[in-house]
Enzyme design. Sequence first.
Site, PDB file in Angstrom:
ATOM      1  N   THR A  14       2.429 -54.633 -66.839  1.00  0.00           N
ATOM      2  CA  THR A  14       3.342 -54.874 -65.271  1.00  0.00           C
ATOM      3  C   THR A  14       2.488 -55.106 -63.744  1.00  0.00           C
ATOM      4  O   THR A  14       2.704 -55.655 -62.962  1.00  0.00           O
ATOM      5  CB  THR A  14       4.352 -54.374 -64.944  1.00  0.00           C
ATOM      6  N   ASP A 219       5.843 -37.890 -68.681  1.00  0.00           N
ATOM      7  CA  ASP A 219       5.247 -38.416 -67.642  1.00  0.00           C
ATOM      8  C   ASP A 219       5.832 -38.059 -66.177  1.00  0.00           C
ATOM      9  O   ASP A 219       4.703 -37.517 -65.803  1.00  0.00           O
ATOM     10  CB  ASP A 219       6.128 -39.683 -67.262  1.00  0.00           C
ATOM     11  N   LYS A 223       2.514 -36.026 -63.615  1.00  0.00           N
ATOM     12  CA  LYS A 223       2.698 -36.487 -62.053  1.00  0.00           C
ATOM     13  C   LYS A 223       2.844 -34.889 -61.088  1.00  0.00           C
ATOM     14  O   LYS A 223       1.923 -35.007 -60.913  1.00  0.00           O
ATOM     15  CB  LYS A 223       3.727 -37.715 -61.597  1.00  0.00           C
TER      16      LYS A 223
END
Length: 458
Positions: A14, A219, A223
Amino acid sequence: MKKTINIGLAGYGTVGRGVVSILLSKNEELSRRAGAKLRLKRICDKSFADTTKGKTSPRQSPPQDKNIKGLLPAGRVYTPDIEDIFSDPEIDIFVELLGGYQPAKRLMLLALDKGMDVVTANKNVLAKDFNELLSAAAKNKRRIYFEASAGAGIPVIAAINEGLCANEIYALTGIVNGTTNYILSNMSEGKADFADSLKKAQKLGFAEADPTLDITGGDSASKLAILSSLIFKSHIKPSDIHVEGIEQVKPFDIELGRELGYTIKLVALMEKVKPEAGTALAKSGAAFQVAPVFIKSSHPLASVSGAFNAVYLKTDAAGDQMFYGPGAGSLPAASAVASDIVYSARHIMEKSSLHMPFFELKNKPPRIADAREVESCFYLRFTAEDKPGVLARIADVLADHGISVASVVQKDGFSHKAVPIVVLTHEARTGNLINAVNEIDKLKMVKSKTVYYRLLDI
Ligand code: HSE
Protein backbone atom coordinates in the site's frame (compact mmCIF):
# COMPACT_ATOMS: atom_id res chain seq x y z
CA MET A 1 29.23 17.23 -7.54
CA LYS A 2 26.55 14.53 -7.50
CA LYS A 3 23.67 15.20 -9.85
CA THR A 4 21.54 12.16 -9.12
CA ILE A 5 20.39 10.57 -5.86
CA ASN A 6 19.63 6.90 -6.42
CA ILE A 7 16.88 5.27 -4.42
CA GLY A 8 16.38 1.59 -3.69
CA LEU A 9 12.91 0.85 -2.37
CA ALA A 10 11.86 -2.42 -0.74
CA GLY A 11 8.16 -3.26 -0.39
CA TYR A 12 5.60 -2.54 -3.09
CA GLY A 13 2.52 -2.72 -0.89
CA THR A 14 0.00 0.00 0.00
CA VAL A 15 2.66 2.53 1.01
CA GLY A 16 5.26 1.45 -1.56
CA ARG A 17 2.83 1.99 -4.42
CA GLY A 18 2.01 5.46 -3.10
CA VAL A 19 5.69 6.38 -2.81
CA VAL A 20 6.45 5.23 -6.35
CA SER A 21 3.45 7.12 -7.65
CA ILE A 22 4.44 10.37 -5.86
CA LEU A 23 8.14 10.11 -6.74
CA LEU A 24 7.33 9.60 -10.38
CA SER A 25 4.46 12.03 -10.83
CA LYS A 26 6.10 14.87 -8.84
CA ASN A 27 9.68 14.09 -9.73
CA GLU A 28 10.58 17.48 -11.11
CA GLU A 29 9.43 19.46 -8.09
CA LEU A 30 10.82 16.99 -5.53
CA SER A 31 14.17 16.83 -7.35
CA ARG A 32 14.33 20.61 -7.40
CA ARG A 33 13.78 20.67 -3.64
CA ALA A 34 16.32 17.90 -3.11
CA GLY A 35 18.93 19.69 -5.20
CA ALA A 36 19.53 16.56 -7.30
CA LYS A 37 17.59 14.33 -9.63
CA LEU A 38 15.71 11.75 -7.53
CA ARG A 39 15.96 8.48 -9.37
CA LEU A 40 14.07 5.35 -8.39
CA LYS A 41 16.76 2.93 -9.39
CA ARG A 42 15.47 -0.29 -7.87
CA ILE A 43 12.04 -1.29 -6.60
CA CYS A 44 12.04 -4.63 -4.89
CA ASP A 45 9.11 -6.82 -4.02
CA LYS A 46 8.70 -10.57 -3.86
CA SER A 47 5.62 -10.23 -6.07
CA PHE A 48 7.82 -9.21 -9.00
CA ALA A 49 9.10 -12.76 -9.31
CA ASP A 50 7.91 -14.75 -12.27
CA THR A 51 7.10 -18.06 -10.64
CA THR A 52 5.39 -19.56 -13.65
CA LYS A 53 6.73 -22.87 -14.87
CA GLY A 54 8.43 -23.46 -11.52
CA LYS A 55 11.16 -20.86 -12.01
CA THR A 56 11.78 -17.74 -9.91
CA SER A 57 13.15 -14.93 -12.00
CA PRO A 58 12.35 -11.25 -12.58
CA ARG A 59 9.30 -10.59 -14.66
CA GLN A 60 10.04 -9.22 -18.07
CA SER A 61 7.52 -6.41 -17.72
CA PRO A 62 7.03 -4.17 -14.68
CA PRO A 63 3.75 -4.28 -12.71
CA GLN A 64 0.74 -2.78 -14.35
CA ASP A 65 -0.38 0.04 -12.11
CA LYS A 66 -2.71 2.79 -13.21
CA ASN A 67 -1.03 5.34 -10.89
CA ILE A 68 2.32 5.03 -12.60
CA LYS A 69 1.30 4.19 -16.13
CA GLY A 70 3.29 6.28 -18.55
CA LEU A 71 5.79 7.22 -15.83
CA LEU A 72 7.65 3.93 -15.50
CA PRO A 73 11.40 4.42 -15.35
CA ALA A 74 13.48 2.66 -17.97
CA GLY A 75 15.80 -0.26 -17.33
CA ARG A 76 15.54 -3.21 -14.98
CA VAL A 77 13.99 -1.32 -12.10
CA TYR A 78 11.52 -3.86 -10.73
CA THR A 79 13.13 -6.83 -9.07
CA PRO A 80 12.14 -9.61 -6.67
CA ASP A 81 15.74 -9.84 -5.39
CA ILE A 82 16.81 -7.54 -2.52
CA GLU A 83 20.45 -8.17 -3.50
CA ASP A 84 19.84 -5.96 -6.53
CA ILE A 85 19.65 -3.04 -4.09
CA PHE A 86 22.50 -4.02 -1.79
CA SER A 87 24.93 -4.99 -4.50
CA ASP A 88 24.42 -1.70 -6.29
CA PRO A 89 27.10 0.80 -5.16
CA GLU A 90 25.13 3.68 -6.64
CA ILE A 91 22.18 3.44 -4.23
CA ASP A 92 22.23 6.42 -1.82
CA ILE A 93 18.93 5.93 0.01
CA PHE A 94 17.32 2.67 1.09
CA VAL A 95 13.55 3.07 1.51
CA GLU A 96 12.26 0.30 3.77
CA LEU A 97 8.51 -0.29 3.34
CA LEU A 98 8.32 -3.99 4.10
CA GLY A 99 6.70 -3.52 7.51
CA GLY A 100 6.87 -6.18 10.22
CA TYR A 101 10.03 -6.80 12.21
CA GLN A 102 12.41 -9.07 10.31
CA PRO A 103 13.83 -8.94 7.68
CA ALA A 104 13.10 -5.19 7.78
CA LYS A 105 15.43 -4.53 10.74
CA ARG A 106 18.30 -6.59 9.33
CA LEU A 107 18.00 -4.83 5.97
CA MET A 108 17.98 -1.36 7.52
CA LEU A 109 21.14 -2.18 9.49
CA LEU A 110 22.72 -3.60 6.35
CA ALA A 111 21.87 -0.46 4.38
CA LEU A 112 23.44 1.77 7.06
CA ASP A 113 26.54 -0.43 7.08
CA LYS A 114 26.76 -0.07 3.34
CA GLY A 115 26.72 3.71 3.67
CA MET A 116 23.12 4.34 2.62
CA ASP A 117 20.70 6.65 4.40
CA VAL A 118 17.52 4.87 5.48
CA VAL A 119 13.95 6.10 5.12
CA THR A 120 11.40 3.89 6.82
CA ALA A 121 7.74 3.76 7.86
CA ASN A 122 8.48 0.89 10.22
CA LYS A 123 6.98 1.60 13.64
CA ASN A 124 7.61 -1.95 14.91
CA VAL A 125 11.36 -1.91 14.48
CA LEU A 126 11.80 1.68 15.64
CA ALA A 127 9.64 1.31 18.73
CA LYS A 128 11.60 -1.75 19.84
CA ASP A 129 15.12 -0.95 18.65
CA PHE A 130 15.32 2.80 18.26
CA ASN A 131 18.69 3.06 20.02
CA GLU A 132 20.26 0.28 18.01
CA LEU A 133 19.23 1.86 14.70
CA LEU A 134 20.29 5.37 15.67
CA SER A 135 23.64 4.06 16.92
CA ALA A 136 24.17 2.15 13.67
CA ALA A 137 23.35 5.32 11.73
CA ALA A 138 25.76 7.41 13.85
CA LYS A 139 28.53 4.81 13.58
CA ASN A 140 28.24 4.87 9.79
CA LYS A 141 27.75 8.67 9.68
CA ARG A 142 24.40 8.09 8.00
CA ARG A 143 20.89 9.15 8.92
CA ILE A 144 17.60 7.40 9.42
CA TYR A 145 14.27 9.12 8.72
CA PHE A 146 10.90 7.86 9.89
CA GLU A 147 8.19 10.53 9.51
CA ALA A 148 5.68 7.94 8.23
CA SER A 149 6.08 5.71 11.29
CA ALA A 150 3.59 7.66 13.43
CA GLY A 151 0.64 9.65 12.14
CA ALA A 152 1.53 8.87 8.49
CA GLY A 153 0.58 12.00 6.53
CA ILE A 154 0.76 14.29 9.58
CA PRO A 155 4.26 15.78 9.89
CA VAL A 156 4.23 15.46 13.66
CA ILE A 157 7.74 14.01 13.96
CA ALA A 158 9.20 17.02 12.16
CA ALA A 159 7.10 19.25 14.42
CA ILE A 160 8.42 17.60 17.61
CA ASN A 161 12.03 17.51 16.38
CA GLU A 162 12.20 20.86 14.73
CA GLY A 163 9.22 23.20 14.90
CA LEU A 164 8.76 22.72 18.64
CA CYS A 165 12.40 22.16 19.61
CA ALA A 166 12.33 25.21 21.89
CA ASN A 167 9.55 23.70 24.00
CA GLU A 168 9.12 21.32 26.84
CA ILE A 169 6.32 19.02 25.71
CA TYR A 170 4.69 17.97 28.95
CA ALA A 171 1.69 15.99 27.71
CA LEU A 172 0.72 14.16 24.54
CA THR A 173 -2.71 12.79 23.72
CA GLY A 174 -2.83 10.99 20.41
CA ILE A 175 -5.46 9.28 18.33
CA VAL A 176 -2.87 7.39 16.35
CA ASN A 177 -4.66 4.31 15.07
CA GLY A 178 -7.02 4.81 12.17
CA THR A 179 -8.57 1.35 12.37
CA THR A 180 -9.76 1.62 15.96
CA ASN A 181 -10.84 5.22 15.51
CA TYR A 182 -12.86 4.16 12.49
CA ILE A 183 -14.47 1.31 14.43
CA LEU A 184 -15.30 3.47 17.48
CA SER A 185 -16.61 6.31 15.28
CA ASN A 186 -18.89 3.92 13.42
CA MET A 187 -20.09 2.35 16.65
CA SER A 188 -20.69 5.80 18.20
CA GLU A 189 -22.73 6.93 15.22
CA GLY A 190 -24.69 3.68 15.24
CA LYS A 191 -23.57 3.07 11.64
CA ALA A 192 -22.01 -0.36 11.97
CA ASP A 193 -20.99 -2.85 14.58
CA PHE A 194 -17.46 -3.81 15.55
CA ALA A 195 -17.01 -6.68 13.10
CA ASP A 196 -18.38 -4.83 10.05
CA SER A 197 -16.33 -1.71 10.81
CA LEU A 198 -13.16 -3.78 11.13
CA LYS A 199 -13.84 -5.49 7.80
CA LYS A 200 -14.30 -2.13 6.14
CA ALA A 201 -11.06 -0.74 7.66
CA GLN A 202 -9.22 -3.79 6.32
CA LYS A 203 -10.73 -3.26 2.89
CA LEU A 204 -9.69 0.40 2.92
CA GLY A 205 -6.10 -0.65 3.68
CA PHE A 206 -5.82 0.96 7.17
CA ALA A 207 -5.66 -2.17 9.30
CA GLU A 208 -2.43 -4.01 10.02
CA ALA A 209 -1.77 -7.35 8.34
CA ASP A 210 -2.68 -8.76 11.74
CA PRO A 211 -5.53 -6.46 12.90
CA THR A 212 -5.24 -7.65 16.50
CA LEU A 213 -2.31 -5.21 16.69
CA ASP A 214 -4.78 -2.40 15.99
CA ILE A 215 -7.59 -3.68 18.18
CA THR A 216 -5.49 -4.52 21.23
CA GLY A 217 -3.70 -1.16 21.19
CA GLY A 218 -0.28 -2.54 20.16
CA ASP A 219 -0.05 -0.36 17.05
CA SER A 220 -0.88 2.78 19.06
CA ALA A 221 1.72 1.76 21.65
CA SER A 222 4.46 1.52 19.01
CA LYS A 223 3.62 5.01 17.77
CA LEU A 224 3.47 6.38 21.32
CA ALA A 225 6.89 4.82 22.00
CA ILE A 226 8.35 6.61 18.97
CA LEU A 227 6.80 10.02 19.71
CA SER A 228 7.63 9.83 23.42
CA SER A 229 11.22 8.80 22.71
CA LEU A 230 11.61 11.95 20.64
CA ILE A 231 10.02 14.08 23.34
CA PHE A 232 12.23 12.67 26.13
CA LYS A 233 15.27 12.09 23.88
CA SER A 234 15.49 8.73 25.55
CA HIS A 235 14.21 5.39 24.32
CA ILE A 236 10.70 4.79 25.68
CA LYS A 237 9.93 1.17 24.89
CA PRO A 238 6.58 -0.49 24.18
CA SER A 239 7.13 -2.41 27.45
CA ASP A 240 7.06 0.95 29.32
CA ILE A 241 3.49 1.51 28.13
CA HIS A 242 0.35 0.27 29.85
CA VAL A 243 -1.84 -0.96 26.98
CA GLU A 244 -5.57 -1.66 26.77
CA GLY A 245 -7.46 -2.15 23.54
CA ILE A 246 -11.04 -1.69 22.43
CA GLU A 247 -12.19 -5.33 22.54
CA GLN A 248 -14.26 -4.77 25.68
CA VAL A 249 -15.92 -1.50 24.64
CA LYS A 250 -19.71 -1.93 24.67
CA PRO A 251 -22.16 0.15 22.57
CA PHE A 252 -24.13 0.63 25.80
CA ASP A 253 -21.29 2.61 27.45
CA ILE A 254 -20.62 4.55 24.25
CA GLU A 255 -24.27 5.63 24.27
CA LEU A 256 -24.35 6.45 27.99
CA GLY A 257 -21.16 8.48 27.64
CA ARG A 258 -22.63 10.33 24.67
CA GLU A 259 -25.74 11.25 26.71
CA LEU A 260 -23.44 12.64 29.39
CA GLY A 261 -21.49 14.74 26.86
CA TYR A 262 -18.51 12.44 26.22
CA THR A 263 -17.08 10.65 23.18
CA ILE A 264 -15.09 7.44 23.44
CA LYS A 265 -11.65 7.33 21.81
CA LEU A 266 -8.69 4.98 21.93
CA VAL A 267 -5.88 7.33 22.91
CA ALA A 268 -2.13 7.11 23.36
CA LEU A 269 -1.11 9.20 26.36
CA MET A 270 2.09 10.59 27.75
CA GLU A 271 1.62 12.61 30.89
CA LYS A 272 3.90 13.82 33.60
CA VAL A 273 2.90 12.45 36.99
CA LYS A 274 2.86 14.64 40.07
CA PRO A 275 4.81 13.37 43.05
CA GLU A 276 2.63 11.97 45.81
CA ALA A 277 3.57 13.80 48.99
CA GLY A 278 4.93 11.71 51.83
CA THR A 279 5.21 8.45 49.91
CA ALA A 280 7.94 6.51 48.20
CA LEU A 281 6.59 8.01 44.98
CA ALA A 282 7.62 11.52 45.96
CA LYS A 283 9.46 11.81 42.67
CA SER A 284 8.05 13.04 39.42
CA GLY A 285 7.86 10.72 36.45
CA ALA A 286 5.89 10.14 33.31
CA ALA A 287 3.14 7.65 32.63
CA PHE A 288 2.56 6.13 29.21
CA GLN A 289 -0.71 4.45 28.36
CA VAL A 290 -2.92 3.37 25.51
CA ALA A 291 -6.54 3.00 26.57
CA PRO A 292 -10.11 3.78 25.56
CA VAL A 293 -11.16 6.94 27.39
CA PHE A 294 -14.01 9.41 27.36
CA ILE A 295 -13.20 12.85 25.99
CA LYS A 296 -15.56 15.82 26.41
CA SER A 297 -17.54 15.94 23.16
CA SER A 298 -16.75 19.65 22.85
CA HIS A 299 -12.98 19.02 22.77
CA PRO A 300 -11.44 19.14 19.26
CA LEU A 301 -10.05 15.60 19.72
CA ALA A 302 -13.60 14.26 20.10
CA SER A 303 -14.42 15.30 16.54
CA VAL A 304 -11.48 13.39 15.05
CA SER A 305 -13.51 10.65 13.45
CA GLY A 306 -13.17 7.83 10.96
CA ALA A 307 -9.64 6.83 10.05
CA PHE A 308 -8.25 10.28 10.87
CA ASN A 309 -5.48 10.71 13.42
CA ALA A 310 -4.61 13.62 15.68
CA VAL A 311 -1.82 14.37 18.11
CA TYR A 312 -2.50 16.95 20.79
CA LEU A 313 0.59 18.36 22.50
CA LYS A 314 0.83 20.55 25.57
CA THR A 315 3.94 22.68 25.42
CA ASP A 316 5.42 25.31 27.71
CA ALA A 317 6.10 28.02 25.13
CA ALA A 318 3.89 27.32 22.12
CA GLY A 319 0.82 26.39 24.19
CA ASP A 320 -1.54 23.65 23.07
CA GLN A 321 -1.01 22.30 19.56
CA MET A 322 -3.16 19.85 17.65
CA PHE A 323 -1.94 18.07 14.53
CA TYR A 324 -4.70 16.47 12.53
CA GLY A 325 -4.89 14.52 9.30
CA PRO A 326 -5.01 11.13 7.66
CA GLY A 327 -2.91 8.75 9.74
CA ALA A 328 -3.01 5.81 7.37
CA GLY A 329 -3.41 5.01 3.72
CA SER A 330 -1.26 4.91 0.64
CA LEU A 331 -0.76 8.54 -0.36
CA PRO A 332 -0.75 10.08 3.15
CA ALA A 333 2.03 7.69 4.24
CA ALA A 334 3.79 8.20 0.93
CA SER A 335 3.70 11.96 1.46
CA ALA A 336 5.75 11.51 4.66
CA VAL A 337 8.17 9.07 3.00
CA ALA A 338 8.68 11.41 0.05
CA SER A 339 9.46 14.33 2.35
CA ASP A 340 12.01 12.17 4.20
CA ILE A 341 13.61 11.26 0.88
CA VAL A 342 13.93 14.93 0.02
CA TYR A 343 15.48 15.65 3.45
CA SER A 344 17.90 12.78 3.07
CA ALA A 345 18.86 13.76 -0.47
CA ARG A 346 19.45 17.34 0.59
CA HIS A 347 21.72 16.25 3.41
CA ILE A 348 23.62 13.93 1.12
CA MET A 349 24.07 16.80 -1.32
CA GLU A 350 25.24 19.13 1.44
CA LYS A 351 27.47 16.39 2.89
CA SER A 352 26.11 17.40 6.26
CA SER A 353 25.87 15.05 9.19
CA LEU A 354 24.68 17.44 11.85
CA HIS A 355 21.70 18.93 10.11
CA MET A 356 18.18 18.65 11.44
CA PRO A 357 16.35 16.36 11.77
CA PHE A 358 18.65 15.81 14.70
CA PHE A 359 17.65 13.14 17.14
CA GLU A 360 19.72 11.47 19.76
CA LEU A 361 18.25 9.34 22.49
CA LYS A 362 20.94 10.03 25.04
CA ASN A 363 19.04 11.68 27.90
CA LYS A 364 18.53 9.95 31.21
CA PRO A 365 15.13 8.18 30.93
CA PRO A 366 12.27 9.60 32.97
CA ARG A 367 10.99 7.55 35.88
CA ILE A 368 8.33 5.37 34.24
CA ALA A 369 5.30 5.87 36.43
CA ASP A 370 2.79 3.08 36.89
CA ALA A 371 -0.62 3.75 35.33
CA ARG A 372 -2.01 3.39 38.86
CA GLU A 373 -0.28 6.61 39.87
CA VAL A 374 -2.17 8.72 37.34
CA GLU A 375 -4.88 11.04 38.67
CA SER A 376 -8.07 11.35 36.68
CA CYS A 377 -11.81 11.70 36.85
CA PHE A 378 -13.62 8.47 35.97
CA TYR A 379 -16.79 7.08 34.45
CA LEU A 380 -17.90 3.99 36.37
CA ARG A 381 -20.77 1.75 35.35
CA PHE A 382 -21.92 -0.64 38.04
CA THR A 383 -24.47 -3.36 37.44
CA ALA A 384 -26.29 -3.90 40.69
CA GLU A 385 -29.53 -4.99 42.27
CA ASP A 386 -32.24 -2.31 42.31
CA LYS A 387 -33.05 -2.16 46.02
CA PRO A 388 -32.58 0.22 48.96
CA GLY A 389 -29.04 0.67 50.26
CA VAL A 390 -27.19 -0.43 47.11
CA LEU A 391 -26.10 3.02 46.09
CA ALA A 392 -25.14 3.90 49.66
CA ARG A 393 -22.99 0.78 49.93
CA ILE A 394 -21.17 1.56 46.66
CA ALA A 395 -20.67 5.18 47.74
CA ASP A 396 -19.25 3.96 51.07
CA VAL A 397 -16.57 1.85 49.39
CA LEU A 398 -15.68 4.71 47.05
CA ALA A 399 -15.39 7.06 50.03
CA ASP A 400 -13.20 4.53 51.89
CA HIS A 401 -10.75 4.76 49.00
CA GLY A 402 -10.82 8.55 48.94
CA ILE A 403 -12.94 8.76 45.78
CA SER A 404 -15.41 11.60 45.62
CA VAL A 405 -18.59 11.23 43.54
CA ALA A 406 -19.44 14.06 41.12
CA SER A 407 -22.74 12.67 39.78
CA VAL A 408 -24.87 9.54 39.64
CA VAL A 409 -27.35 8.32 37.04
CA GLN A 410 -29.40 5.15 37.29
CA LYS A 411 -30.64 3.72 34.01
CA ASP A 412 -33.34 1.18 33.21
CA GLY A 413 -32.34 -2.36 34.01
CA PHE A 414 -30.87 -4.97 31.67
CA SER A 415 -33.16 -7.41 33.50
CA HIS A 416 -35.47 -7.19 36.51
CA LYS A 417 -32.54 -8.33 38.64
CA ALA A 418 -29.89 -5.73 37.75
CA VAL A 419 -29.71 -2.06 36.84
CA PRO A 420 -26.84 -0.01 35.45
CA ILE A 421 -25.67 2.73 37.80
CA VAL A 422 -23.33 5.29 36.28
CA VAL A 423 -21.09 7.29 38.59
CA LEU A 424 -18.83 10.11 37.46
CA THR A 425 -16.06 10.81 39.94
CA HIS A 426 -13.91 13.77 40.83
CA GLU A 427 -10.18 13.37 40.38
CA ALA A 428 -8.78 10.23 41.99
CA ARG A 429 -5.62 8.10 41.79
CA THR A 430 -6.17 5.27 39.33
CA GLY A 431 -4.79 2.74 41.81
CA ASN A 432 -7.34 3.81 44.45
CA LEU A 433 -10.11 3.56 41.91
CA ILE A 434 -9.09 0.04 40.86
CA ASN A 435 -8.92 -1.06 44.49
CA ALA A 436 -12.40 0.36 45.12
CA VAL A 437 -13.84 -1.31 42.02
CA ASN A 438 -12.31 -4.66 42.99
CA GLU A 439 -13.92 -4.37 46.41
CA ILE A 440 -17.28 -3.32 44.98
CA ASP A 441 -17.27 -6.19 42.48
CA LYS A 442 -17.10 -8.61 45.41
CA LEU A 443 -20.37 -7.29 46.91
CA LYS A 444 -23.29 -9.71 46.56
CA MET A 445 -25.57 -6.96 45.29
CA VAL A 446 -23.21 -6.27 42.33
CA LYS A 447 -24.12 -8.53 39.44
CA SER A 448 -21.34 -8.12 36.90
CA LYS A 449 -17.87 -6.68 36.51
CA THR A 450 -17.79 -2.90 36.79
CA VAL A 451 -16.80 -1.00 33.68
CA TYR A 452 -14.62 2.10 34.08
CA TYR A 453 -13.04 4.63 31.75
CA ARG A 454 -11.06 7.74 32.39
CA LEU A 455 -12.79 11.06 31.74
CA LEU A 456 -9.86 12.77 30.13
CA ASP A 457 -9.27 16.37 31.02
CA ILE A 458 -7.04 17.67 28.24
N1 HSE B 1 -2.96 0.08 11.13
C1 HSE B 1 -2.59 1.45 11.22
C2 HSE B 1 -3.83 2.25 11.54
C3 HSE B 1 -1.98 1.89 9.92
O1 HSE B 1 -4.94 1.71 11.51
O2 HSE B 1 -3.69 3.42 11.85
C4 HSE B 1 -1.16 3.13 10.02
O3 HSE B 1 -0.04 2.98 10.84
